[in-house]
Design a protein around this motif. Structure first.
Motif, PDB file in Angstrom:
ATOM      1  N   TYR A   4       0.770  -0.474  -0.162  1.00 63.22           N
ATOM      2  CA  TYR A   4      -0.029   0.187  -0.053  1.00 63.22           C
ATOM      3  C   TYR A   4       0.905   1.353  -0.026  1.00 63.22           C
ATOM      4  O   TYR A   4       2.147   0.902   0.696  1.00 63.22           O
ATOM      5  CB  TYR A   4      -0.629   0.048   1.331  1.00 63.22           C
ATOM      6  N   THR A   5       0.850   1.973  -1.316  1.00 61.67           N
ATOM      7  CA  THR A   5       1.448   3.241  -1.136  1.00 61.67           C
ATOM      8  C   THR A   5       0.005   4.341  -0.805  1.00 61.67           C
ATOM      9  O   THR A   5      -0.761   5.189  -1.089  1.00 61.67           O
ATOM     10  CB  THR A   5       2.110   3.807  -2.329  1.00 61.67           C
ATOM     11  N   VAL A   6       0.808   4.882   0.349  1.00 64.20           N
ATOM     12  CA  VAL A   6      -0.482   5.334   1.280  1.00 64.20           C
ATOM     13  C   VAL A   6       0.715   7.232   0.830  1.00 64.20           C
ATOM     14  O   VAL A   6       1.183   7.873   0.553  1.00 64.20           O
ATOM     15  CB  VAL A   6      -0.431   5.740   2.750  1.00 64.20           C
ATOM     16  N   THR A   7      -0.356   8.105   0.527  1.00 67.08           N
ATOM     17  CA  THR A   7      -0.581   9.691   0.199  1.00 67.08           C
ATOM     18  C   THR A   7      -0.703   9.627   1.217  1.00 67.08           C
ATOM     19  O   THR A   7      -1.961  10.099   1.814  1.00 67.08           O
ATOM     20  CB  THR A   7      -1.533  10.107  -0.986  1.00 67.08           C
ATOM     21  N   ALA A   8       0.100  11.042   2.150  1.00 64.95           N
ATOM     22  CA  ALA A   8       0.094  11.901   3.340  1.00 64.95           C
ATOM     23  C   ALA A   8      -0.281  12.931   3.428  1.00 64.95           C
ATOM     24  O   ALA A   8       0.937  13.968   2.693  1.00 64.95           O
ATOM     25  CB  ALA A   8       0.300  11.273   4.920  1.00 64.95           C
ATOM     26  N   THR A   9      -1.196  14.052   2.875  1.00 62.90           N
ATOM     27  CA  THR A   9      -1.228  15.173   2.922  1.00 62.90           C
ATOM     28  C   THR A   9      -1.944  16.200   4.596  1.00 62.90           C
ATOM     29  O   THR A   9      -2.560  15.475   5.103  1.00 62.90           O
ATOM     30  CB  THR A   9      -2.456  15.692   1.683  1.00 62.90           C
ATOM     31  N   ASP A  18      -4.651   8.864   2.742  1.00 61.05           N
ATOM     32  CA  ASP A  18      -4.860   8.493   1.845  1.00 61.05           C
ATOM     33  C   ASP A  18      -4.765   7.077   1.108  1.00 61.05           C
ATOM     34  O   ASP A  18      -3.896   6.875   0.246  1.00 61.05           O
ATOM     35  CB  ASP A  18      -5.719   9.433  -0.180  1.00 61.05           C
ATOM     36  N   VAL A  19      -5.308   5.934   1.368  1.00 58.34           N
ATOM     37  CA  VAL A  19      -4.465   4.804   0.811  1.00 58.34           C
ATOM     38  C   VAL A  19      -5.622   4.655  -0.663  1.00 58.34           C
ATOM     39  O   VAL A  19      -7.196   4.501  -0.694  1.00 58.34           O
ATOM     40  CB  VAL A  19      -5.275   3.522   2.357  1.00 58.34           C
ATOM     41  N   PRO A  20      -5.140   4.432  -1.759  1.00 51.55           N
ATOM     42  CA  PRO A  20      -5.518   3.876  -3.354  1.00 51.55           C
ATOM     43  C   PRO A  20      -6.418   2.762  -3.522  1.00 51.55           C
ATOM     44  O   PRO A  20      -5.638   1.902  -3.061  1.00 51.55           O
ATOM     45  CB  PRO A  20      -4.390   4.639  -3.935  1.00 51.55           C
ATOM     46  N   TRP A  58       4.782  11.841   1.768  1.00 48.83           N
ATOM     47  CA  TRP A  58       4.674  12.480   2.652  1.00 48.83           C
ATOM     48  C   TRP A  58       4.333  14.106   1.415  1.00 48.83           C
ATOM     49  O   TRP A  58       5.654  14.133   0.953  1.00 48.83           O
ATOM     50  CB  TRP A  58       5.535  12.728   3.851  1.00 48.83           C
ATOM     51  N   HIS A  59       3.231  14.547   1.515  1.00 49.18           N
ATOM     52  CA  HIS A  59       2.764  15.761   0.907  1.00 49.18           C
ATOM     53  C   HIS A  59       3.066  17.200   1.656  1.00 49.18           C
ATOM     54  O   HIS A  59       2.018  17.200   2.380  1.00 49.18           O
ATOM     55  CB  HIS A  59       2.121  15.574   0.183  1.00 49.18           C
ATOM     56  N   ILE A  60       4.089  17.935   2.573  1.00 46.49           N
ATOM     57  CA  ILE A  60       3.754  18.918   3.037  1.00 46.49           C
ATOM     58  C   ILE A  60       3.704  20.170   1.667  1.00 46.49           C
ATOM     59  O   ILE A  60       2.617  21.073   1.843  1.00 46.49           O
ATOM     60  CB  ILE A  60       4.743  19.069   3.386  1.00 46.49           C
TER      61      ILE A  60
END
Length: 124
Positions: A4-9, A18-20, A58-60
């Motif tokens: 799982y590649t999770v996008t963290a914002t 966000d777990v695609p 991580w999206h900062i």
């Protein structure tokens, strides 16, 4: 096993995760993000929730995100180079011992401690 590649914002003081293909959950801390994703997967009945590989992106801010990626890539390269240097030193210690050199001399030649020479000798 699925990874799982999770996008963290960061959103309103929380981390939106966000777990695609699965959905979105939140964590109050970056350090707790992976655990929250695992709990979320477990609540959804995912059998491998406790063991599935989870990568968090991580999206900062774009300029910070790029620096995070660069630092991680550099750290991975450094680890790879360190492993290569250790292998070469191990092999070299063996070759120098075969030529009758003492641990003290080997340490001086390689620029490492006598203790490290001993460790490398045992590992070889």
């Amino acid at each position: 096993m699925k990874e799982y590649t999770v996008t963290a914002t960061r959103v309103h003081g929380l981390w939106e995760l966000d777990v695609p293909g699965v959905g979105v959950t939140q964590s109050t801390t970056a350090g707790g993000a992976e655990e929250m994703v695992r709990d979320y997967l477990d609540c959804l009945g995912v059998a491998e929730a406790d063991t599935a590989p989870i990568a968090i992106v991580w999206h900062i801010a774009p300029e910070i995100d790029a620096r995070i990626i660069e630092a991680r890539e550099d750290a991975a390269k450094a680890a790879e180079l360190q492993a290569q240097a250790s292998r070469i030193n191990r092999e070299t210690v063996v070759l120098l011992k075969e030529r009758g050199m003492t641990g003290r001399d080997i340490a001086a030649v390689l620029g490492i401690s006598e203790q490290r020479v001993s460790q490398l000798s045992k590992a070889a």
